[in-house]
Design a protein around this motif. Structure first.
Motif, PDB file in Angstrom:
ATOM      1  N   LEU A 137      38.446 -10.719 -38.708  1.00  0.00           N
ATOM      2  CA  LEU A 137      37.300 -11.600 -38.465  1.00  0.00           C
ATOM      3  C   LEU A 137      36.057 -10.798 -38.098  1.00  0.00           C
ATOM      4  O   LEU A 137      34.947 -11.342 -38.115  1.00  0.00           O
ATOM      5  CB  LEU A 137      37.617 -12.601 -37.350  1.00  0.00           C
ATOM      6  N   ALA A 138      36.221  -9.534 -37.791  1.00  0.00           N
ATOM      7  CA  ALA A 138      35.091  -8.696 -37.372  1.00  0.00           C
ATOM      8  C   ALA A 138      33.930  -8.739 -38.377  1.00  0.00           C
ATOM      9  O   ALA A 138      32.772  -8.866 -37.948  1.00  0.00           O
ATOM     10  CB  ALA A 138      35.548  -7.270 -37.116  1.00  0.00           C
ATOM     11  N   PRO A 139      34.163  -8.635 -39.690  1.00  0.00           N
ATOM     12  CA  PRO A 139      33.023  -8.678 -40.615  1.00  0.00           C
ATOM     13  C   PRO A 139      32.219  -9.983 -40.545  1.00  0.00           C
ATOM     14  O   PRO A 139      31.002  -9.966 -40.730  1.00  0.00           O
ATOM     15  CB  PRO A 139      33.670  -8.508 -41.994  1.00  0.00           C
ATOM     16  N   ILE A 140      32.882 -11.096 -40.254  1.00  0.00           N
ATOM     17  CA  ILE A 140      32.154 -12.369 -40.108  1.00  0.00           C
ATOM     18  C   ILE A 140      31.217 -12.271 -38.911  1.00  0.00           C
ATOM     19  O   ILE A 140      30.049 -12.651 -38.989  1.00  0.00           O
ATOM     20  CB  ILE A 140      33.128 -13.561 -39.953  1.00  0.00           C
ATOM     21  N   LEU A 141      31.716 -11.738 -37.811  1.00  0.00           N
ATOM     22  CA  LEU A 141      30.888 -11.593 -36.611  1.00  0.00           C
ATOM     23  C   LEU A 141      29.766 -10.591 -36.837  1.00  0.00           C
ATOM     24  O   LEU A 141      28.629 -10.809 -36.421  1.00  0.00           O
ATOM     25  CB  LEU A 141      31.758 -11.184 -35.422  1.00  0.00           C
ATOM     26  N   MET A 142      30.079  -9.511 -37.519  1.00  0.00           N
ATOM     27  CA  MET A 142      29.061  -8.501 -37.776  1.00  0.00           C
ATOM     28  C   MET A 142      27.982  -9.035 -38.718  1.00  0.00           C
ATOM     29  O   MET A 142      26.817  -8.639 -38.608  1.00  0.00           O
ATOM     30  CB  MET A 142      29.711  -7.237 -38.323  1.00  0.00           C
ATOM     31  N   SER A 143      28.348  -9.965 -39.598  1.00  0.00           N
ATOM     32  CA  SER A 143      27.368 -10.513 -40.534  1.00  0.00           C
ATOM     33  C   SER A 143      26.283 -11.338 -39.843  1.00  0.00           C
ATOM     34  O   SER A 143      25.215 -11.543 -40.406  1.00  0.00           O
ATOM     35  CB  SER A 143      28.062 -11.359 -41.605  1.00  0.00           C
ATOM     36  N   ILE A 144      26.557 -11.801 -38.607  1.00  0.00           N
ATOM     37  CA  ILE A 144      25.531 -12.542 -37.862  1.00  0.00           C
ATOM     38  C   ILE A 144      24.769 -11.618 -36.920  1.00  0.00           C
ATOM     39  O   ILE A 144      23.965 -12.066 -36.113  1.00  0.00           O
ATOM     40  CB  ILE A 144      26.106 -13.751 -37.090  1.00  0.00           C
ATOM     41  N   GLY A 145      25.070 -10.316 -37.000  1.00  0.00           N
ATOM     42  CA  GLY A 145      24.360  -9.345 -36.178  1.00  0.00           C
ATOM     43  C   GLY A 145      25.107  -8.911 -34.942  1.00  0.00           C
ATOM     44  O   GLY A 145      24.566  -8.215 -34.091  1.00  0.00           O
TER      45      GLY A 145
ATOM     46  N   GLN B 280      33.579  -8.981 -25.374  1.00  0.00           N
ATOM     47  CA  GLN B 280      34.935  -9.518 -25.418  1.00  0.00           C
ATOM     48  C   GLN B 280      35.070 -10.784 -24.568  1.00  0.00           C
ATOM     49  O   GLN B 280      35.931 -11.618 -24.827  1.00  0.00           O
ATOM     50  CB  GLN B 280      35.942  -8.467 -24.936  1.00  0.00           C
ATOM     51  N   MET B 281      34.209 -10.913 -23.568  1.00  0.00           N
ATOM     52  CA  MET B 281      34.272 -12.059 -22.659  1.00  0.00           C
ATOM     53  C   MET B 281      33.264 -13.150 -23.007  1.00  0.00           C
ATOM     54  O   MET B 281      33.126 -14.116 -22.279  1.00  0.00           O
ATOM     55  CB  MET B 281      34.057 -11.590 -21.218  1.00  0.00           C
ATOM     56  N   GLU B 282      32.563 -12.990 -24.117  1.00  0.00           N
ATOM     57  CA  GLU B 282      31.645 -14.029 -24.585  1.00  0.00           C
ATOM     58  C   GLU B 282      32.419 -15.062 -25.377  1.00  0.00           C
ATOM     59  O   GLU B 282      33.389 -14.731 -26.059  1.00  0.00           O
ATOM     60  CB  GLU B 282      30.590 -13.447 -25.534  1.00  0.00           C
ATOM     61  N   THR B 283      31.969 -16.298 -25.313  1.00  0.00           N
ATOM     62  CA  THR B 283      32.546 -17.325 -26.176  1.00  0.00           C
ATOM     63  C   THR B 283      31.856 -17.250 -27.536  1.00  0.00           C
ATOM     64  O   THR B 283      30.797 -16.632 -27.683  1.00  0.00           O
ATOM     65  CB  THR B 283      32.334 -18.731 -25.588  1.00  0.00           C
ATOM     66  N   ILE B 284      32.456 -17.902 -28.508  1.00  0.00           N
ATOM     67  CA  ILE B 284      31.830 -17.971 -29.826  1.00  0.00           C
ATOM     68  C   ILE B 284      30.450 -18.612 -29.696  1.00  0.00           C
ATOM     69  O   ILE B 284      29.488 -18.153 -30.309  1.00  0.00           O
ATOM     70  CB  ILE B 284      32.715 -18.756 -30.816  1.00  0.00           C
ATOM     71  N   ALA B 285      30.338 -19.654 -28.876  1.00  0.00           N
ATOM     72  CA  ALA B 285      29.052 -20.331 -28.694  1.00  0.00           C
ATOM     73  C   ALA B 285      28.007 -19.390 -28.111  1.00  0.00           C
ATOM     74  O   ALA B 285      26.855 -19.368 -28.565  1.00  0.00           O
ATOM     75  CB  ALA B 285      29.225 -21.559 -27.801  1.00  0.00           C
ATOM     76  N   GLU B 286      28.388 -18.600 -27.111  1.00  0.00           N
ATOM     77  CA  GLU B 286      27.446 -17.665 -26.496  1.00  0.00           C
ATOM     78  C   GLU B 286      27.020 -16.581 -27.487  1.00  0.00           C
ATOM     79  O   GLU B 286      25.836 -16.248 -27.582  1.00  0.00           O
ATOM     80  CB  GLU B 286      28.082 -17.020 -25.256  1.00  0.00           C
ATOM     81  N   ALA B 287      27.978 -16.054 -28.222  1.00  0.00           N
ATOM     82  CA  ALA B 287      27.665 -15.008 -29.202  1.00  0.00           C
ATOM     83  C   ALA B 287      26.739 -15.547 -30.289  1.00  0.00           C
ATOM     84  O   ALA B 287      25.779 -14.879 -30.682  1.00  0.00           O
ATOM     85  CB  ALA B 287      28.950 -14.467 -29.820  1.00  0.00           C
ATOM     86  N   ALA B 288      27.004 -16.753 -30.747  1.00  0.00           N
ATOM     87  CA  ALA B 288      26.156 -17.364 -31.777  1.00  0.00           C
ATOM     88  C   ALA B 288      24.739 -17.555 -31.249  1.00  0.00           C
ATOM     89  O   ALA B 288      23.766 -17.231 -31.933  1.00  0.00           O
ATOM     90  CB  ALA B 288      26.750 -18.693 -32.235  1.00  0.00           C
ATOM     91  N   MET B 289      24.623 -18.066 -30.027  1.00  0.00           N
ATOM     92  CA  MET B 289      23.303 -18.307 -29.449  1.00  0.00           C
ATOM     93  C   MET B 289      22.510 -17.005 -29.333  1.00  0.00           C
ATOM     94  O   MET B 289      21.348 -16.941 -29.729  1.00  0.00           O
ATOM     95  CB  MET B 289      23.439 -18.961 -28.078  1.00  0.00           C
ATOM     96  N   VAL B 290      23.142 -15.965 -28.800  1.00  0.00           N
ATOM     97  CA  VAL B 290      22.466 -14.684 -28.594  1.00  0.00           C
ATOM     98  C   VAL B 290      21.980 -14.107 -29.919  1.00  0.00           C
ATOM     99  O   VAL B 290      20.931 -13.473 -29.975  1.00  0.00           O
ATOM    100  CB  VAL B 290      23.414 -13.696 -27.879  1.00  0.00           C
ATOM    101  N   HIS B 291      22.733 -14.369 -30.980  1.00  0.00           N
ATOM    102  CA  HIS B 291      22.399 -13.790 -32.278  1.00  0.00           C
ATOM    103  C   HIS B 291      21.690 -14.776 -33.216  1.00  0.00           C
ATOM    104  O   HIS B 291      21.545 -14.506 -34.408  1.00  0.00           O
ATOM    105  CB  HIS B 291      23.655 -13.213 -32.927  1.00  0.00           C
ATOM    106  N   GLY B 292      21.236 -15.916 -32.649  1.00  0.00           N
ATOM    107  CA  GLY B 292      20.436 -16.868 -33.411  1.00  0.00           C
ATOM    108  C   GLY B 292      21.177 -17.554 -34.539  1.00  0.00           C
ATOM    109  O   GLY B 292      20.603 -17.834 -35.597  1.00  0.00           O
ATOM    110  N   TYR B 293      22.452 -17.843 -34.328  1.00  0.00           N
ATOM    111  CA  TYR B 293      23.281 -18.459 -35.358  1.00  0.00           C
ATOM    112  C   TYR B 293      23.835 -19.765 -34.810  1.00  0.00           C
ATOM    113  O   TYR B 293      24.137 -19.871 -33.624  1.00  0.00           O
ATOM    114  CB  TYR B 293      24.419 -17.501 -35.731  1.00  0.00           C
ATOM    115  N   ASP B 294      23.994 -20.758 -35.652  1.00  0.00           N
ATOM    116  CA  ASP B 294      24.523 -22.048 -35.221  1.00  0.00           C
ATOM    117  C   ASP B 294      26.016 -21.913 -34.900  1.00  0.00           C
ATOM    118  O   ASP B 294      26.797 -21.492 -35.755  1.00  0.00           O
ATOM    119  CB  ASP B 294      24.303 -23.097 -36.313  1.00  0.00           C
ATOM    120  N   ALA B 295      26.408 -22.263 -33.689  1.00  0.00           N
ATOM    121  CA  ALA B 295      27.796 -22.103 -33.244  1.00  0.00           C
ATOM    122  C   ALA B 295      28.763 -22.938 -34.072  1.00  0.00           C
ATOM    123  O   ALA B 295      29.858 -22.483 -34.400  1.00  0.00           O
ATOM    124  CB  ALA B 295      27.918 -22.456 -31.765  1.00  0.00           C
ATOM    125  N   ASP B 296      28.370 -24.158 -34.420  1.00  0.00           N
ATOM    126  CA  ASP B 296      29.252 -25.014 -35.223  1.00  0.00           C
ATOM    127  C   ASP B 296      29.485 -24.403 -36.603  1.00  0.00           C
ATOM    128  O   ASP B 296      30.602 -24.442 -37.122  1.00  0.00           O
ATOM    129  CB  ASP B 296      28.676 -26.426 -35.355  1.00  0.00           C
TER     130      ASP B 296
END
Length: 80
Positions: free
Chosen positions: A25-33, A43-59
């Motif tokens: 799944l790493a390439p998917i995460l890397m594709s959003i920056g 490692q302790m961030e949620t998907i929602a937090e990571a998406a927000m920080v990187h300007g991507y829609d969490a859903d």
């Protein structure tokens, strides 16, 4: 788990847990920056937090991850 035995994640799933489910799944995460996957704090961030920080829609990110996991599980041979 989904019907095809694929793990299902949500916006509260931690990045560390997500990578334990499937390191591919790493390439998917890397594709959003998100290039800091090895960083202990990521490692302790949620998907929602990571998406927000990187300007991507969490859903959208959750949908993309779950689609990947479902497709991967569907391509695996059935286990007895």
């Amino acid at each position: 788990m989904a019907e095809n035995n694929a793990p299902v994640v949500n916006k509260d799933t931690m990045i560390g847990e997500l990578l334990q489910i499937d390191t591919e799944l790493a390439p998917i995460l890397m594709s959003i920056g998100m290039h800091c996957l090895g960083c202990p704090s990521s490692q302790m961030e949620t998907i929602a937090e990571a998406a927000m920080v990187h300007g991507y829609d969490a859903d959208d990110l959750v949908d993309e991850i779950n689609s990947y996991l479902s497709a991967k599980a569907a391509s695996q041979p059935a286990q007895a």
